[in-house]
Write an enzyme that holds these catalytic residues in place. Structure first.
Site, PDB file in Angstrom:
ATOM      1  N   TYR A 101      -0.916 -15.092   1.335  1.00 17.69           N
ATOM      2  CA  TYR A 101      -2.228 -14.734   0.804  1.00 17.69           C
ATOM      3  C   TYR A 101      -3.233 -14.724   1.945  1.00 17.69           C
ATOM      4  O   TYR A 101      -3.240 -15.637   2.775  1.00 17.69           O
ATOM      5  CB  TYR A 101      -2.664 -15.771  -0.249  1.00 17.69           C
ATOM      6  CG  TYR A 101      -4.135 -15.722  -0.605  1.00 17.69           C
ATOM      7  CD1 TYR A 101      -4.571 -15.048  -1.738  1.00 17.69           C
ATOM      8  CD2 TYR A 101      -5.091 -16.354   0.210  1.00 17.69           C
ATOM      9  CE1 TYR A 101      -5.930 -14.999  -2.052  1.00 17.69           C
ATOM     10  CE2 TYR A 101      -6.443 -16.290  -0.104  1.00 17.69           C
ATOM     11  CZ  TYR A 101      -6.854 -15.617  -1.229  1.00 17.69           C
ATOM     12  OH  TYR A 101      -8.183 -15.561  -1.539  1.00 17.69           O
ATOM     13  N   GLU A 190      -9.334  -9.760  -1.150  1.00 19.53           N
ATOM     14  CA  GLU A 190      -8.090 -10.525  -1.134  1.00 19.53           C
ATOM     15  C   GLU A 190      -6.889  -9.606  -1.024  1.00 19.53           C
ATOM     16  O   GLU A 190      -6.865  -8.535  -1.641  1.00 19.53           O
ATOM     17  CB  GLU A 190      -7.934 -11.310  -2.449  1.00 19.53           C
ATOM     18  CG  GLU A 190      -8.846 -12.501  -2.569  1.00 19.53           C
ATOM     19  CD  GLU A 190      -8.627 -13.269  -3.874  1.00 19.53           C
ATOM     20  OE1 GLU A 190      -8.935 -14.456  -3.899  1.00 19.53           O
ATOM     21  OE2 GLU A 190      -8.152 -12.668  -4.855  1.00 19.53           O
TER      22      GLU A 190
END
Lengths: 379, 288
Positions: A101, A190
């Site tokens: 991530y 993100e």
């Protein structure tokens, strides 16, 4: 402002962030054709602006064009958290060796931009933050001091990967992502997950982008992407009229000047056992038009049984506000009880004006207004 | 005494020829604030309500000795106005403007900090030291010189609370609207330090709301550093997650920043929290 994954990926492509081969589709036939064009296994992904689409069945694998069409039929038209799926993204299925991530957001307490990375990719990052916060690495970036430096990106990249080849790719992705974040005045970006494929190449498998509404004037190309969701329609219309409105599920309609005071009024209603129907801040002006528009919104909400108006006259004088209210009441047919609490500058004059309308119920404090409104709603 | 502004404040109004800037320049002057000048590029030489207008902050400070500025400049030019003020040598900058892009504020707050300037706001109604000076849009009439320091993320809610404090005869030392945006200059902790050192202030009221963790951080600071009593009041108990409640900074994101969390943090630190504004004076009186 939020956008869909496919739009976020269009921005990624402009900033040279690698994404899988993908085609946006609106019908099952298009899904079939897209699958044929990609020429291998595909993943069909619902394009909705809410999280949890995977769990809701909005992301499915298809082995061939026929299956893809079938999956397209299932996903297009389904509802995810109240939103109807009208578009899907058909994406080449990527062999996944590892998932991580990466993201950027504005950090309120440090007043800087925070870059976040975690080897626990592919899952809800908020859950990671809650359950295993030590698996999220953060660095603060100061845009006034050169932005994201190479060494910062490298230090984070080494938390995700041991091999130099992956670290180098991560650094260039982080740098590009930062550039995209600044270049679009984003408030959140993100990549979750960032995956390493069979050949060791890093690819942004999913993308999330939120933007600062106050900066959209600098980014007309992004402002154009705005799509007003059905649930936000009334809020949007209110905003265009200079009102700040949010619908809730209670039965006491609130009209207040000032956001903080509006929240205080709602909390007061709750404290005495009632339920507010909405948040509604009419701002600092006594303009009768605003009051009329605000009243119309409240009257259009079928749940509203009683209206509670709470005004603290500061620079705006109470007599001006009262005149505005009277004008609004003359212009509208109001068949609900209206409780008003008016205080502050020129309070006496304001109350004299309100007394002309015998149907109004006057309250001498916010507490009194809340109690009276609840009593009337319970009748 | 008081904090940040007093009868030695010499105020320059940036954006004085605009509608709000001009209106409030006059109101502040009427209150008794020493408004020494205004800035509006291209309008130097004019006067607004007898206040001289300059083309730049540099010129305004040089000519008037101004030590404080207030910004009424439209959002897209406001960050530049903050840089200009910070560069001019004033000690305090109050930014009333609402809607400044967040990334602009990340840079502007940093710039102000590096220049050792006290930046209040943006999206702030300003501040007042009753009986001495008002730098902002707050209604002067509801305030009375006294012993309570008030700091708040809100505007009209602050007036509501102050009204109760004034009517209880306690009065205020300085009352500040710290700003409703997510990224602001001074935060609760900065003001707490000043109130702690101010002899006029005997107790402090902190009015918080949903979003961010400024109240939680303040709670920790109060427990460890404050000798004066602090009373808390937090709004937004009924706010749904993910929705901005009017103020850009009032939003529960990723499930954090709720009123319940903030109230719990304050109570844990031994800070009394009022359920409604009218309880605040009694709590203060029981503490001083």
């Amino acid at each position: 402002m939020k956008i869909d994954e496919y739009q976020a990926k269009e921005i990624f492509t402009q900033y040279n962030i690698p994404t899988p081969q993908e085609i946006l589709c609106k019908t099952p036939q298009e899904v079939k054709q897209a699958s044929r064009k990609i020429g291998k296994k595909v993943v069909v992904k619902a394009q909705v602006k809410v999280g949890g689409r995977g769990k809701a069945g909005g992301v499915k694998l298809a082995n061939n064009p026929q299956e893809a069409e079938e999956v397209g039929k299932q996903i297009l038209g389904m509802e995810i958290k109240g939103l109807k799926v009208q578009k899907v993204l058909v994406s080449e299925a990527v062999e996944i060796k590892s998932e991580s991530y990466v993201g950027f957001t504005n950090d309120r307490s440090s007043k800087k931009i925070v870059c976040m990375a975690s080897p626990a990719g592919g899952v809800d990052i908020e859950e990671v933050a809650k359950e295993t916060p030590d698996k999220i690495y953060k660095i603060l970036v100061d845009p006034l001091k050169g932005g994201l430096h190479d060494f910062q990106a490298r230090n984070l990249a080494f938390k995700l990967y041991d091999d130099v080849k992956s670290v180098r790719q991560t650094v260039s992705i982080l740098k590009a992502l930062y550039k995209a974040y600044i270049g679009t005045d984003a408030s959140l970006v993100e990549i979750n997950p960032l995956v390493e494929n069979g050949e060791g190449k890093l690819i942004a498998l999913d993308a999330k982008f939120n933007f600062d509404d106050n900066a959209l004037y600098r980014h007309p190309e992004i402002a154009k992407m705005r799509e007003v969701l059905p649930a936000e329609k009334v809020e949007r219309e209110a905003k265009e009229k200079g009102l700040s409105y949010i619908k809730l599920d209670g039965f006491i309609g609130c009209m207040v000047n000032g956001a903080g005071l509006a929240m205080a009024a709602m909390d007061m209603i709750k404290l005495f056992g009632g339920n507010p129907a909405n948040f509604l801040d009419i701002g600092g002006s006594s303009n009768p038009k605003k009051v009329i528009n605000a009243m119309k919104i409240l009257l259009n909400d079928d749940n509203v049984q009683v209206v509670m108006i709470n005004i603290f006259g500061g620079i705006t004088r109470c007599d001006d506000v009262a005149n505005g209210l009277m004008e609004a009441f003359d212009a509208l047919k109001i068949n609900l009880p209206v409780v008003i609490r008016l205080t502050g500058t020129n309070e006496k004059e304001g109350l004299e004006i309100l007394k002309q309308n015998k149907e109004l119920i006057l309250a001498n404090s916010m507490q009194d207004a809340a109690k009276k409104a609840i009593e009337l709603a319970n009748k | 005494m008081s904090i940040l502004i007093n009868n030695e404040t010499k105020l320059i109004v940036q954006g004085i020829t605009g509608r709000d800037g001009g209106f409030h320049a006059s109101r502040m002057k009427q209150y008794g604030t020493n408004v020494v000048g205004g800035v509006s590029p291209g309008k130097g030489g004019q006067k607004v309500d007898g206040i001289p207008v300059f083309n730049s902050m540099q010129k305004a400070v040089a000519e008037t000795g101004g030590n404080t500025s207030i910004i009424f400049v439209p959002a897209r030019f406001a960050a530049d106005a903050i840089y200009e003020a910070a560069d001019s040598g004033v000690d305090v900058i109050v930014t009333v403007t609402e809607g400044i892009p967040v990334q602009d504020m990340i840079k502007a707050t940093q710039f102000a900090a590096e220049n050792d300037v006290n930046l209040i706001g943006p999206n702030s109604p300003g501040l007042i030291s009753p009986g001495q000076a008002k730098v902002g849009i707050l209604p002067g009439k509801i305030f009375e010189q006294g012993k309570v320091g008030v700091m708040s993320r809100s505007g009209t809610l602050t007036y509501e609370v102050v009204d109760h404090i004034t009517k209880a005869g306690l009065g205020e030392s300085t009352c500040i609207g710290i700003g409703g945006d997510p990224i602001i200059g001074m935060t609760f902790i900065d003001y707490l330090k000043l109130f702690e050192a101010d002899p006029q202030t005997e107790a402090i009221v902190m009015i918080g709301e949903i979003g961010g963790d400024a109240e939680e951080q303040a709670a920790k600071f109060i427990k460890e550093n404050m000798t004066k009593s602090v009373v808390g009041f937090i709004v937004g108990k009924t706010a749904p997650p993910g929705k901005r409640m009017g103020h850009a900074g009032a939003i529960i994101s990723s499930g954090s920043g709720t009123a319940a969390e903030k109230i719990a943090a304050l109570k844990k630190a031994g800070i009394p929290v009022a359920n409604q504004p009218n309880e605040i004076p009694q709590i203060i009186e029981s503490k001083i």
